[in-house]
Motif scaffolding. Structure first.
Motif, PDB file in Angstrom:
ATOM      1  N   GLY A   1      19.795   6.283  -6.310  1.00  0.00           N
ATOM      2  CA  GLY A   1      20.713   5.159  -6.246  1.00  0.00           C
ATOM      3  C   GLY A   1      20.083   3.869  -5.770  1.00  0.00           C
ATOM      4  N   VAL A   2      18.797   3.894  -5.395  1.00  0.00           N
ATOM      5  CA  VAL A   2      18.097   2.677  -4.984  1.00  0.00           C
ATOM      6  C   VAL A   2      16.636   2.835  -5.370  1.00  0.00           C
ATOM      7  CG1 VAL A   2      17.737   3.603  -2.669  1.00  0.00           C
ATOM      8  CG2 VAL A   2      17.553   1.145  -3.031  1.00  0.00           C
ATOM      9  N   SER A   3      16.016   1.747  -5.855  1.00  0.00           N
ATOM     10  CA  SER A   3      14.631   1.854  -6.303  1.00  0.00           C
ATOM     11  C   SER A   3      13.701   2.137  -5.131  1.00  0.00           C
ATOM     12  CB  SER A   3      14.196   0.568  -7.008  1.00  0.00           C
ATOM     13  OG  SER A   3      13.970  -0.464  -6.081  1.00  0.00           O
ATOM     14  N   SER A   4      12.595   2.787  -5.434  1.00  0.00           N
ATOM     15  CA  SER A   4      11.635   3.141  -4.394  1.00  0.00           C
ATOM     16  C   SER A   4      11.096   1.905  -3.687  1.00  0.00           C
ATOM     17  CB  SER A   4      10.485   3.939  -5.017  1.00  0.00           C
ATOM     18  OG  SER A   4       9.506   4.239  -4.062  1.00  0.00           O
ATOM     19  N   ALA A   5      10.697   0.883  -4.464  1.00  0.00           N
ATOM     20  CA  ALA A   5      10.137  -0.334  -3.865  1.00  0.00           C
ATOM     21  C   ALA A   5      11.156  -1.029  -2.973  1.00  0.00           C
ATOM     22  CB  ALA A   5       9.660  -1.284  -4.967  1.00  0.00           C
ATOM     23  N   ALA A   6      12.419  -1.077  -3.438  1.00  0.00           N
ATOM     24  CA  ALA A   6      13.459  -1.737  -2.641  1.00  0.00           C
ATOM     25  C   ALA A   6      13.729  -0.974  -1.349  1.00  0.00           C
ATOM     26  CB  ALA A   6      14.738  -1.863  -3.462  1.00  0.00           C
ATOM     27  N   ALA A   7      13.817   0.353  -1.447  1.00  0.00           N
ATOM     28  CA  ALA A   7      14.093   1.160  -0.254  1.00  0.00           C
ATOM     29  C   ALA A   7      12.959   1.035   0.761  1.00  0.00           C
ATOM     30  CB  ALA A   7      14.304   2.619  -0.646  1.00  0.00           C
ATOM     31  N   ILE A   8      11.718   1.092   0.277  1.00  0.00           N
ATOM     32  CA  ILE A   8      10.572   0.948   1.172  1.00  0.00           C
ATOM     33  C   ILE A   8      10.578  -0.436   1.825  1.00  0.00           C
ATOM     34  CG2 ILE A   8       8.054   0.770   1.245  1.00  0.00           C
ATOM     35  CD1 ILE A   8       7.957   2.972  -0.870  1.00  0.00           C
ATOM     36  N   SER A   9      10.933  -1.466   1.058  1.00  0.00           N
ATOM     37  CA  SER A   9      10.977  -2.820   1.604  1.00  0.00           C
ATOM     38  C   SER A   9      12.051  -2.948   2.681  1.00  0.00           C
ATOM     39  CB  SER A   9      11.247  -3.828   0.485  1.00  0.00           C
ATOM     40  OG  SER A   9      10.192  -3.844  -0.443  1.00  0.00           O
ATOM     41  N   ILE A  10      13.202  -2.323   2.432  1.00  0.00           N
ATOM     42  CA  ILE A  10      14.287  -2.388   3.420  1.00  0.00           C
ATOM     43  C   ILE A  10      13.857  -1.718   4.717  1.00  0.00           C
ATOM     44  CG2 ILE A  10      16.598  -1.517   3.959  1.00  0.00           C
ATOM     45  CD1 ILE A  10      17.244  -1.886   0.954  1.00  0.00           C
ATOM     46  N   VAL A  11      13.283  -0.522   4.600  1.00  0.00           N
ATOM     47  CA  VAL A  11      12.833   0.199   5.790  1.00  0.00           C
ATOM     48  C   VAL A  11      11.750  -0.592   6.521  1.00  0.00           C
ATOM     49  CG1 VAL A  11      11.580   2.248   6.551  1.00  0.00           C
ATOM     50  CG2 VAL A  11      13.487   2.488   4.963  1.00  0.00           C
ATOM     51  N   SER A  12      10.822  -1.153   5.755  1.00  0.00           N
ATOM     52  CA  SER A  12       9.754  -1.931   6.375  1.00  0.00           C
ATOM     53  C   SER A  12      10.308  -3.177   7.054  1.00  0.00           C
ATOM     54  CB  SER A  12       8.717  -2.322   5.324  1.00  0.00           C
ATOM     55  OG  SER A  12       7.660  -3.058   5.900  1.00  0.00           O
ATOM     56  N   LEU A  13      11.285  -3.817   6.427  1.00  0.00           N
ATOM     57  CA  LEU A  13      11.892  -5.015   7.009  1.00  0.00           C
ATOM     58  C   LEU A  13      12.533  -4.697   8.358  1.00  0.00           C
ATOM     59  CD1 LEU A  13      12.747  -7.992   6.793  1.00  0.00           C
ATOM     60  CD2 LEU A  13      14.773  -7.220   5.537  1.00  0.00           C
ATOM     61  N   VAL A  14      13.267  -3.579   8.403  1.00  0.00           N
ATOM     62  CA  VAL A  14      13.907  -3.189   9.659  1.00  0.00           C
ATOM     63  C   VAL A  14      12.857  -2.868  10.719  1.00  0.00           C
ATOM     64  CG1 VAL A  14      15.409  -1.492  10.775  1.00  0.00           C
ATOM     65  CG2 VAL A  14      15.981  -2.352   8.500  1.00  0.00           C
TER      66      VAL A  14
ATOM     67  N   MET B   1       0.839  -1.209   0.000  1.00  0.00           N
ATOM     68  CA  MET B   1       0.000   0.000   0.000  1.00  0.00           C
ATOM     69  C   MET B   1       0.871   1.256   0.000  1.00  0.00           C
ATOM     70  SD  MET B   1      -1.670  -0.046   3.838  1.00  0.00           S
ATOM     71  CE  MET B   1      -0.787   0.525   5.295  1.00  0.00           C
ATOM     72  N   ASN B   2       2.064   1.201   0.597  1.00  0.00           N
ATOM     73  CA  ASN B   2       2.974   2.338   0.502  1.00  0.00           C
ATOM     74  C   ASN B   2       3.540   2.470  -0.910  1.00  0.00           C
ATOM     75  OD1 ASN B   2       3.594   3.932   3.107  1.00  0.00           O
ATOM     76  ND2 ASN B   2       3.452   1.828   3.836  1.00  0.00           N
ATOM     77  N   ALA B   3       3.820   1.332  -1.561  1.00  0.00           N
ATOM     78  CA  ALA B   3       4.260   1.371  -2.950  1.00  0.00           C
ATOM     79  C   ALA B   3       3.155   1.940  -3.845  1.00  0.00           C
ATOM     80  CB  ALA B   3       4.649  -0.030  -3.417  1.00  0.00           C
ATOM     81  N   GLN B   4       1.901   1.544  -3.584  1.00  0.00           N
ATOM     82  CA  GLN B   4       0.769   2.101  -4.328  1.00  0.00           C
ATOM     83  C   GLN B   4       0.666   3.599  -4.084  1.00  0.00           C
ATOM     84  OE1 GLN B   4      -3.120   1.913  -6.478  1.00  0.00           O
ATOM     85  NE2 GLN B   4      -1.424   0.479  -6.364  1.00  0.00           N
ATOM     86  N   GLY B   5       0.902   4.008  -2.827  1.00  0.00           N
ATOM     87  CA  GLY B   5       0.846   5.431  -2.509  1.00  0.00           C
ATOM     88  C   GLY B   5       1.889   6.234  -3.248  1.00  0.00           C
ATOM     89  N   VAL B   6       3.115   5.696  -3.351  1.00  0.00           N
ATOM     90  CA  VAL B   6       4.167   6.376  -4.110  1.00  0.00           C
ATOM     91  C   VAL B   6       3.775   6.471  -5.579  1.00  0.00           C
ATOM     92  CG1 VAL B   6       6.566   6.214  -4.900  1.00  0.00           C
ATOM     93  CG2 VAL B   6       6.012   5.759  -2.508  1.00  0.00           C
ATOM     94  N   LEU B   7       3.193   5.392  -6.116  1.00  0.00           N
ATOM     95  CA  LEU B   7       2.753   5.390  -7.514  1.00  0.00           C
ATOM     96  C   LEU B   7       1.672   6.435  -7.745  1.00  0.00           C
ATOM     97  CD1 LEU B   7       2.864   4.109 -10.308  1.00  0.00           C
ATOM     98  CD2 LEU B   7       1.259   2.369  -9.511  1.00  0.00           C
ATOM     99  N   VAL B   8       0.705   6.520  -6.821  1.00  0.00           N
ATOM    100  CA  VAL B   8      -0.361   7.519  -6.946  1.00  0.00           C
ATOM    101  C   VAL B   8       0.225   8.931  -6.890  1.00  0.00           C
ATOM    102  CG1 VAL B   8      -2.417   8.466  -5.818  1.00  0.00           C
ATOM    103  CG2 VAL B   8      -2.154   6.001  -6.056  1.00  0.00           C
ATOM    104  N   GLU B   9       1.210   9.129  -6.014  1.00  0.00           N
ATOM    105  CA  GLU B   9       1.878  10.433  -5.957  1.00  0.00           C
ATOM    106  C   GLU B   9       2.524  10.773  -7.286  1.00  0.00           C
ATOM    107  OE1 GLU B   9       3.282  11.825  -1.571  1.00  0.00           O
ATOM    108  OE2 GLU B   9       4.676  10.586  -2.717  1.00  0.00           O
ATOM    109  N   GLU B  10       3.167   9.782  -7.914  1.00  0.00           N
ATOM    110  CA  GLU B  10       3.788  10.015  -9.217  1.00  0.00           C
ATOM    111  C   GLU B  10       2.746  10.463 -10.240  1.00  0.00           C
ATOM    112  OE1 GLU B  10       5.620   6.383 -10.323  1.00  0.00           O
ATOM    113  OE2 GLU B  10       7.404   6.691  -9.084  1.00  0.00           O
ATOM    114  N   ARG B  11       1.624   9.769 -10.250  1.00  0.00           N
ATOM    115  CA  ARG B  11       0.579  10.097 -11.225  1.00  0.00           C
ATOM    116  C   ARG B  11      -0.030  11.468 -10.940  1.00  0.00           C
ATOM    117  NH1 ARG B  11      -1.315   5.252 -13.679  1.00  0.00           N
ATOM    118  NH2 ARG B  11       0.548   3.946 -13.936  1.00  0.00           N
ATOM    119  N   ALA B  12      -0.181  11.808  -9.660  1.00  0.00           N
ATOM    120  CA  ALA B  12      -0.812  13.078  -9.288  1.00  0.00           C
ATOM    121  C   ALA B  12       0.157  14.248  -9.345  1.00  0.00           C
ATOM    122  CB  ALA B  12      -1.414  12.980  -7.893  1.00  0.00           C
ATOM    123  N   GLY B  13       1.447  13.969  -9.203  1.00  0.00           N
ATOM    124  CA  GLY B  13       2.443  15.026  -9.217  1.00  0.00           C
ATOM    125  C   GLY B  13       2.442  15.893  -7.975  1.00  0.00           C
TER     126      GLY B  13
END
Length: 391
Positions: free
Chosen positions: A321-334, A107-119
């Motif tokens: 330097g790191v993809s959004s999905a990967a960075a969010i996953s790393i933060v969520s994992l921690v 849902m955070n990845a979806q939120g980032v995607l929606v932000e991209e579309r909305a600008g």
């Protein structure tokens, strides 16, 4: 609107669970140490599922990951209520924690995607919807506890209602697409050069923030019952106060961060958490039977904690330097590691030396996060607009 409902549903699930924890503990006749062991199931499940979530988002899109994990979360919500022993409670919470982790990341990845579309920045509003769900869920759970509604019936009704809500908005979610960074080249300077160091600091924040948020969710009702003598209905109000204040903080989060910058707000928010738990500790040391003041302190803690996760997700999701999905996953994992360790540590410490040591430890965690926020602002200066609290 669909993403707002998704965040609401996620916030409502465990908020309904929190006020009923003392009853489940009593029904299983387990002590606080064993309860803490069982509660690690949420963290264990989340820790196991977090690495899978990024793969699911890339392969199937965040929409399907949200729906699959969300429906599983709501359908399995009744399982803790029918657990027959501490280990079946542990197993149920492992399943719920895993589903929650996948839903959280997607849902955070979806939120980032929606932000991209909305600008424009929207994640803070989405996280505010999570807090609305937490407040509504907390009030519902406290009311159900006060009315002595059977826990299994309460959880089953909530699960069905939330499943219907998710099903109604599923088509409104954005379908499979590349969840990239909103502005790939917007970050210059030290953060772009050292994304690993920046992620390490952000990981430390969510690790400690997990302790700050887990205590109100998992232990506040137990604390209010055992230390403040609160009844079944009022015991859940500390969590409600925490969640309501968090909602207020997130509703104004974007504007506050745009005004003062993310590192300053991190420092200020964590300092408020530290002060709030020091106040609760002081009241407990004075043996003051003032539950209203304790509930008020939990509200202050919620206000202080409100920007922590949103800011971290925003900063991580926009690191060069790191993809959004990967960075969010790393933060969520921690963060899941924090939510795994927190219940076990709290249960053991409370069993050994009481709640005072835990309250002091949470205050110390707030101070550490405040220092990290100050250091991050000096080491990795960012613009307030490009790194606003959008989570």
């Amino acid at each position: 609107m669909s993403v707002i409902v998704v965040f609401f549903v996620n916030g409502a699930v465990f908020a309904n669970w929190a006020p009923r924890i003392p009853e489940i503990q009593n029904s299983l006749s387990i002590d606080v140490a064993t309860l803490g062991l069982a509660l690690t199931g949420i963290g264990l499940g989340g820790l196991a599922a977090a690495p899978i979530a990024a793969v699911m988002v890339r392969r199937f899109g965040s929409r399907w990951a949200i729906l699959a994990s969300g429906l599983l979360l709501c359908a399995a919500f009744v399982l803790p209520a029918v657990a027959a022993s501490w280990w079946t409670l542990l197993a149920a919470l492992v399943l719920l924690g895993g589903a929650d982790a996948v839903m959280d990341i997607s849902m955070n990845a979806q939120g980032v995607l929606v932000e991209e579309r909305a600008g424009k920045s929207l994640l803070s509003s989405f996280h505010a919807a999570w807090s609305v769900g937490a407040v509504v869920g907390g009030v519902t759970g406290a009311a159900a506890a006060g009315a002595r509604v059977p826990v299994a019936l309460h959880f089953a009704v909530v699960g069905v209602v939330l499943i219907l809500a998710l099903s109604a908005v599923g088509r409104g979610l954005l379908g499979p697409a590349r969840v990239g960074r909103a502005h790939e080249n917007q970050v210059a300077g030290p953060v772009a050069a050292r994304p690993t160091a920046a992620l390490a600091l952000l990981g430390a924040v969510v690790l400690l923030a997990g302790l700050m948020e887990d205590f109100p969710q998992s232990w506040s009702a137990v604390y209010m019952t055992t230390e403040e003598g609160a009844g079944p209905g009022s015991a859940g109000m500390a969590f409600v106060a925490f969640s309501a204040a968090m909602l207020v903080g997130r509703l104004v989060g974007d504007r506050v961060v745009d005004q003062f910058g993310p590192s300053t707000v991190l420092t200020g928010g964590a300092s408020l958490v530290a002060l709030a738990f020091l106040a609760i500790l002081g009241l407990s040391l004075l043996a003051a039977d003032l539950p209203v003041l304790v509930i008020g302190a939990f509200a202050v803690a919620g206000l202080g904690a409100s920007p922590l996760f949103p800011i971290v997700f925003s900063l991580a999701g926009r690191l060069a330097g790191v993809s959004s999905a990967a960075a969010i996953s790393i933060v969520s994992l921690v963060s899941r590691i924090g939510f795994l360790l927190a219940p076990l540590a709290v249960g053991r410490v409370v069993d050994a030396s009481g709640f005072g040591s835990v309250l002091g430890a949470i205050a110390a965690a707030g101070i550490v996060v405040a220092v990290i926020g100050w250091f991050y602002g000096r080491k990795f200066p960012v613009g307030s607009r490009s790194h606003s609290a959008s989570g």
